[in-house]
Write a protein that holds these residues in place. Structure first.
Motif, PDB file in Angstrom:
ATOM      1  N   ILE A  28       0.843  -1.191   0.000  1.00 30.83           N
ATOM      2  CA  ILE A  28       0.000   0.000   0.000  1.00 30.83           C
ATOM      3  C   ILE A  28       0.884   1.249   0.000  1.00 30.83           C
ATOM      4  N   PHE A  29       0.509   2.224  -0.788  1.00 31.91           N
ATOM      5  CA  PHE A  29       1.187   3.509  -0.778  1.00 31.91           C
ATOM      6  C   PHE A  29       0.226   4.607  -0.322  1.00 31.91           C
ATOM      7  N   ASN A  30       0.759   5.591   0.358  1.00 32.47           N
ATOM      8  CA  ASN A  30      -0.047   6.723   0.830  1.00 32.47           C
ATOM      9  C   ASN A  30      -0.129   7.831  -0.209  1.00 32.47           C
ATOM     10  N   THR A  31       0.863   7.893  -1.064  1.00 28.07           N
ATOM     11  CA  THR A  31       0.935   8.923  -2.087  1.00 28.07           C
ATOM     12  C   THR A  31       1.427   8.291  -3.381  1.00 28.07           C
ATOM     13  N   TRP A  32       0.816   8.687  -4.478  1.00 23.14           N
ATOM     14  CA  TRP A  32       1.300   8.280  -5.800  1.00 23.14           C
ATOM     15  C   TRP A  32       1.666   9.540  -6.568  1.00 23.14           C
ATOM     16  N   LEU A  33       2.796   9.468  -7.236  1.00 22.38           N
ATOM     17  CA  LEU A  33       3.252  10.585  -8.042  1.00 22.38           C
ATOM     18  C   LEU A  33       3.585  10.079  -9.440  1.00 22.38           C
ATOM     19  N   GLY A  53      -8.798   6.501  -4.551  1.00 27.28           N
ATOM     20  CA  GLY A  53      -9.922   6.853  -5.390  1.00 27.28           C
ATOM     21  C   GLY A  53      -9.816   8.216  -6.054  1.00 27.28           C
ATOM     22  N   GLU A  54      -8.856   8.995  -5.653  1.00 25.74           N
ATOM     23  CA  GLU A  54      -8.704  10.353  -6.194  1.00 25.74           C
ATOM     24  C   GLU A  54      -8.411  10.313  -7.686  1.00 25.74           C
ATOM     25  N   ILE A  67      -8.344   2.449  -5.542  1.00 25.75           N
ATOM     26  CA  ILE A  67      -9.101   2.290  -4.299  1.00 25.75           C
ATOM     27  C   ILE A  67      -8.340   1.444  -3.277  1.00 25.75           C
ATOM     28  N   THR A  68      -7.640   0.441  -3.770  1.00 27.29           N
ATOM     29  CA  THR A  68      -6.902  -0.442  -2.861  1.00 27.29           C
ATOM     30  C   THR A  68      -5.602   0.192  -2.371  1.00 27.29           C
TER      31      THR A  68
END
Lengths: 116, 114
Positions: A28-33, A53-54, A67-68
Protein backbone atom coordinates in the motif's frame (compact mmCIF):
# COMPACT_ATOMS: atom_id res chain seq x y z
CA UNK A 1 11.54 -4.38 -0.47
CA UNK A 2 8.76 -2.41 -2.07
CA UNK A 3 8.38 -2.96 -5.78
CA UNK A 4 6.35 -1.11 -8.33
CA UNK A 5 5.48 -2.85 -11.57
CA UNK A 6 4.88 -0.36 -14.33
CA UNK A 7 3.43 -1.26 -17.69
CA UNK A 8 3.77 -1.14 -20.54
CA UNK A 9 7.54 -0.86 -20.80
CA UNK A 10 7.25 1.10 -24.02
CA UNK A 11 4.63 2.48 -26.36
CA UNK A 12 4.78 3.63 -29.97
CA UNK A 13 1.75 5.67 -30.92
CA UNK A 14 0.53 8.10 -33.54
CA UNK A 15 0.00 11.74 -32.75
CA UNK A 16 -3.55 12.29 -31.58
CA UNK A 17 -3.97 8.90 -29.96
CA UNK A 18 -4.74 8.44 -26.29
CA UNK A 19 -2.26 6.70 -24.00
CA UNK A 20 -2.74 4.73 -20.83
CA UNK A 21 -0.12 3.34 -18.48
CA UNK A 22 -0.33 1.92 -15.00
CA UNK A 23 1.55 0.87 -11.91
CA UNK A 24 0.75 -1.88 -9.46
CA UNK A 25 2.29 -2.84 -6.19
CA UNK A 26 1.97 -5.56 -3.59
CA UNK A 27 2.31 -2.84 -0.93
CA UNK A 28 0.00 0.00 0.00
CA UNK A 29 1.19 3.51 -0.78
CA UNK A 30 -0.05 6.72 0.83
CA UNK A 31 0.93 8.92 -2.09
CA UNK A 32 1.30 8.28 -5.80
CA UNK A 33 3.25 10.59 -8.04
CA UNK A 34 3.70 10.59 -11.80
CA UNK A 35 6.87 12.03 -13.31
CA UNK A 36 8.12 12.58 -16.84
CA UNK A 37 11.80 12.42 -17.71
CA UNK A 38 13.37 13.68 -20.90
CA UNK A 39 16.91 12.81 -22.02
CA UNK A 40 19.57 14.37 -19.84
CA UNK A 41 17.05 15.87 -17.45
CA UNK A 42 15.69 15.06 -14.04
CA UNK A 43 12.17 13.77 -13.45
CA UNK A 44 9.53 16.48 -13.67
CA UNK A 45 6.44 16.14 -11.52
CA UNK A 46 3.22 15.81 -13.52
CA UNK A 47 0.54 14.81 -11.03
CA UNK A 48 0.41 14.00 -7.32
CA UNK A 49 -2.31 11.85 -5.75
CA UNK A 50 -2.98 11.68 -2.02
CA UNK A 51 -6.25 9.83 -1.45
CA UNK A 52 -7.52 6.43 -2.50
CA UNK A 53 -9.92 6.85 -5.39
CA UNK A 54 -8.70 10.35 -6.19
CA UNK A 55 -8.89 11.33 -9.85
CA UNK A 56 -6.78 14.33 -10.83
CA UNK A 57 -6.21 16.07 -14.13
CA UNK A 58 -3.45 18.32 -15.39
CA UNK A 59 -4.31 19.48 -18.88
CA UNK A 60 -4.41 16.43 -21.13
CA UNK A 61 -3.14 14.21 -18.32
CA UNK A 62 -5.40 12.35 -15.94
CA UNK A 63 -4.27 10.09 -13.13
CA UNK A 64 -6.09 8.04 -10.53
CA UNK A 65 -5.12 6.64 -7.17
CA UNK A 66 -6.54 3.13 -6.94
CA UNK A 67 -9.10 2.29 -4.30
CA UNK A 68 -6.90 -0.44 -2.86
CA UNK A 69 -3.99 2.04 -2.69
CA UNK A 70 -1.89 -0.50 -4.53
CA UNK A 71 -2.21 0.88 -8.02
CA UNK A 72 -2.45 4.00 -10.13
CA UNK A 73 -2.91 4.83 -13.78
CA UNK A 74 -1.98 7.75 -15.99
CA UNK A 75 -3.85 8.66 -19.15
CA UNK A 76 -2.67 11.11 -21.79
CA UNK A 77 -5.31 12.24 -24.23
CA UNK A 78 -4.71 13.44 -27.79
CA UNK A 79 -0.96 12.87 -27.67
CA UNK A 80 1.43 15.31 -29.31
CA UNK A 81 5.10 14.89 -30.28
CA UNK A 82 6.35 16.72 -27.18
CA UNK A 83 4.78 14.03 -24.99
CA UNK A 84 7.77 11.88 -25.91
CA UNK A 85 9.77 10.81 -22.87
CA UNK A 86 9.90 8.30 -20.06
CA UNK A 87 7.02 8.32 -17.63
CA UNK A 88 7.61 7.08 -14.11
CA UNK A 89 5.17 6.31 -11.37
CA UNK A 90 6.43 6.68 -7.83
CA UNK A 91 4.87 5.67 -4.55
CA UNK A 92 5.50 6.87 -1.06
CA UNK A 93 4.43 5.20 2.15
CA UNK A 94 4.94 5.94 5.79
CA UNK A 95 7.17 3.68 7.80
CA UNK A 96 6.26 2.20 11.18
CA UNK A 97 7.02 5.50 12.84
CA UNK A 98 4.60 7.27 10.54
CA UNK A 99 7.24 9.08 8.56
CA UNK A 100 9.17 8.34 5.42
CA UNK A 101 10.30 11.70 4.24
CA UNK A 102 10.58 11.71 0.49
CA UNK A 103 11.52 8.09 0.10
CA UNK A 104 9.90 7.41 -3.23
CA UNK A 105 9.83 3.99 -4.82
CA UNK A 106 9.91 4.36 -8.58
CA UNK A 107 8.51 2.11 -11.26
CA UNK A 108 10.68 0.98 -14.15
CA UNK A 109 9.27 3.62 -16.47
CA UNK A 110 7.22 3.64 -19.67
CA UNK A 111 9.05 4.89 -22.75
CA UNK A 112 6.61 6.83 -24.91
CA UNK A 113 7.30 7.51 -28.57
CA UNK A 114 4.84 9.63 -30.55
CA UNK A 115 4.98 9.58 -34.33
CA UNK A 116 3.80 12.77 -36.04
CA UNK B 1 9.98 29.30 -11.52
CA UNK B 2 12.24 28.11 -8.69
CA UNK B 3 14.30 25.06 -9.49
CA UNK B 4 16.82 22.69 -7.98
CA UNK B 5 20.27 23.34 -9.38
CA UNK B 6 23.02 20.74 -9.59
CA UNK B 7 26.70 21.07 -10.42
CA UNK B 8 28.61 19.80 -12.22
CA UNK B 9 26.42 18.35 -14.95
CA UNK B 10 29.11 15.78 -15.73
CA UNK B 11 31.91 14.43 -13.53
CA UNK B 12 34.55 11.96 -14.63
CA UNK B 13 36.78 10.46 -11.98
CA UNK B 14 39.21 7.65 -11.42
CA UNK B 15 38.24 4.68 -9.28
CA UNK B 16 39.21 5.29 -5.66
CA UNK B 17 38.98 9.06 -5.91
CA UNK B 18 36.66 11.18 -3.81
CA UNK B 19 33.91 13.17 -5.50
CA UNK B 20 31.56 15.82 -4.21
CA UNK B 21 28.32 16.49 -6.01
CA UNK B 22 26.67 19.80 -5.30
CA UNK B 23 23.08 20.91 -5.19
CA UNK B 24 21.21 24.10 -4.44
CA UNK B 25 17.66 23.14 -3.38
CA UNK B 26 14.67 25.41 -3.83
CA UNK B 27 15.10 28.17 -1.27
CA UNK B 28 12.04 27.68 0.95
CA UNK B 29 12.28 23.90 0.96
CA UNK B 30 13.16 22.06 4.13
CA UNK B 31 13.66 18.48 2.99
CA UNK B 32 16.50 17.39 0.74
CA UNK B 33 17.21 14.14 -1.02
CA UNK B 34 19.64 12.31 -3.22
CA UNK B 35 18.54 9.72 -5.74
CA UNK B 36 20.51 7.93 -8.41
CA UNK B 37 19.70 6.32 -11.74
CA UNK B 38 22.00 3.80 -13.32
CA UNK B 39 21.79 3.94 -17.11
CA UNK B 40 18.60 2.32 -18.35
CA UNK B 41 17.29 1.58 -14.88
CA UNK B 42 14.81 3.17 -12.55
CA UNK B 43 15.44 5.99 -10.14
CA UNK B 44 16.57 4.76 -6.71
CA UNK B 45 16.39 6.50 -3.35
CA UNK B 46 19.68 7.11 -1.56
CA UNK B 47 19.07 9.43 1.37
CA UNK B 48 16.77 12.05 2.83
CA UNK B 49 17.92 14.95 5.01
CA UNK B 50 16.00 17.26 7.29
CA UNK B 51 16.95 19.61 10.10
CA UNK B 52 20.64 19.01 9.52
CA UNK B 53 20.51 15.28 9.86
CA UNK B 54 19.79 12.19 7.82
CA UNK B 55 16.14 11.17 8.09
CA UNK B 56 16.37 7.93 6.18
CA UNK B 57 18.86 6.13 3.98
CA UNK B 58 18.80 3.13 1.70
CA UNK B 59 21.08 0.13 1.73
CA UNK B 60 22.93 1.70 -1.18
CA UNK B 61 23.99 4.59 1.06
CA UNK B 62 26.84 2.86 2.85
CA UNK B 63 29.69 4.46 4.77
CA UNK B 64 31.38 5.53 1.54
CA UNK B 65 28.60 8.08 1.13
CA UNK B 66 27.95 11.18 3.18
CA UNK B 67 25.78 14.26 2.88
CA UNK B 68 26.23 17.74 4.22
CA UNK B 69 24.50 21.10 4.24
CA UNK B 70 27.54 23.28 4.70
CA UNK B 71 25.64 26.57 4.57
CA UNK B 72 22.13 27.88 4.10
CA UNK B 73 21.88 27.07 0.43
CA UNK B 74 24.05 24.12 -0.61
CA UNK B 75 23.48 20.41 -0.13
CA UNK B 76 26.30 18.03 -1.07
CA UNK B 77 26.79 14.33 -1.62
CA UNK B 78 30.29 12.97 -1.09
CA UNK B 79 31.51 9.61 -2.26
CA UNK B 80 34.72 8.89 -0.40
CA UNK B 81 36.32 6.28 -2.62
CA UNK B 82 34.48 5.80 -5.87
CA UNK B 83 33.89 2.39 -7.42
CA UNK B 84 33.04 1.52 -11.00
CA UNK B 85 29.50 0.66 -9.96
CA UNK B 86 28.99 4.18 -8.62
CA UNK B 87 28.72 5.37 -12.22
CA UNK B 88 25.20 6.76 -12.54
CA UNK B 89 23.14 9.90 -12.83
CA UNK B 90 22.74 11.43 -9.39
CA UNK B 91 19.67 13.56 -8.77
CA UNK B 92 19.17 16.00 -5.95
CA UNK B 93 15.60 16.77 -4.94
CA UNK B 94 13.86 18.96 -2.42
CA UNK B 95 10.39 19.35 -1.00
CA UNK B 96 8.69 22.10 0.93
CA UNK B 97 6.97 20.10 3.57
CA UNK B 98 6.45 16.58 4.76
CA UNK B 99 2.80 16.62 3.80
CA UNK B 100 2.21 15.75 0.20
CA UNK B 101 5.82 14.89 -0.54
CA UNK B 102 5.96 16.77 -3.82
CA UNK B 103 9.58 16.32 -4.70
CA UNK B 104 11.21 18.56 -7.25
CA UNK B 105 14.29 17.17 -8.95
CA UNK B 106 17.38 18.80 -10.36
CA UNK B 107 18.75 17.95 -13.81
CA UNK B 108 21.31 15.60 -12.34
CA UNK B 109 25.05 15.02 -12.32
CA UNK B 110 26.28 12.27 -14.59
CA UNK B 111 29.11 10.54 -12.70
CA UNK B 112 31.47 8.34 -14.67
CA UNK B 113 34.01 6.31 -12.72
CA UNK B 114 36.87 4.96 -14.83
Amino acid sequence: GQQLNQSPQSMFIQEGEDVSMNCTSSSIFNTWLWYKQEPGEGPVLLIALYKAGELTSNGRLTAQFGITRKDSFLNISASIPSDVGIYFCAGQRSNAGGTSYGKLTFGQGTILTVHP
Amino acid sequence: EPEVTQTPSHQVTQMGQEVILRCVPISNHLYFYWYRQILGQKVEFLVSFYNNEISEKSEIFDDQFSVERPDGSNFTLKIRSTKLEDSAMYFCASSEAREGEKLFFGSGTQLSVL
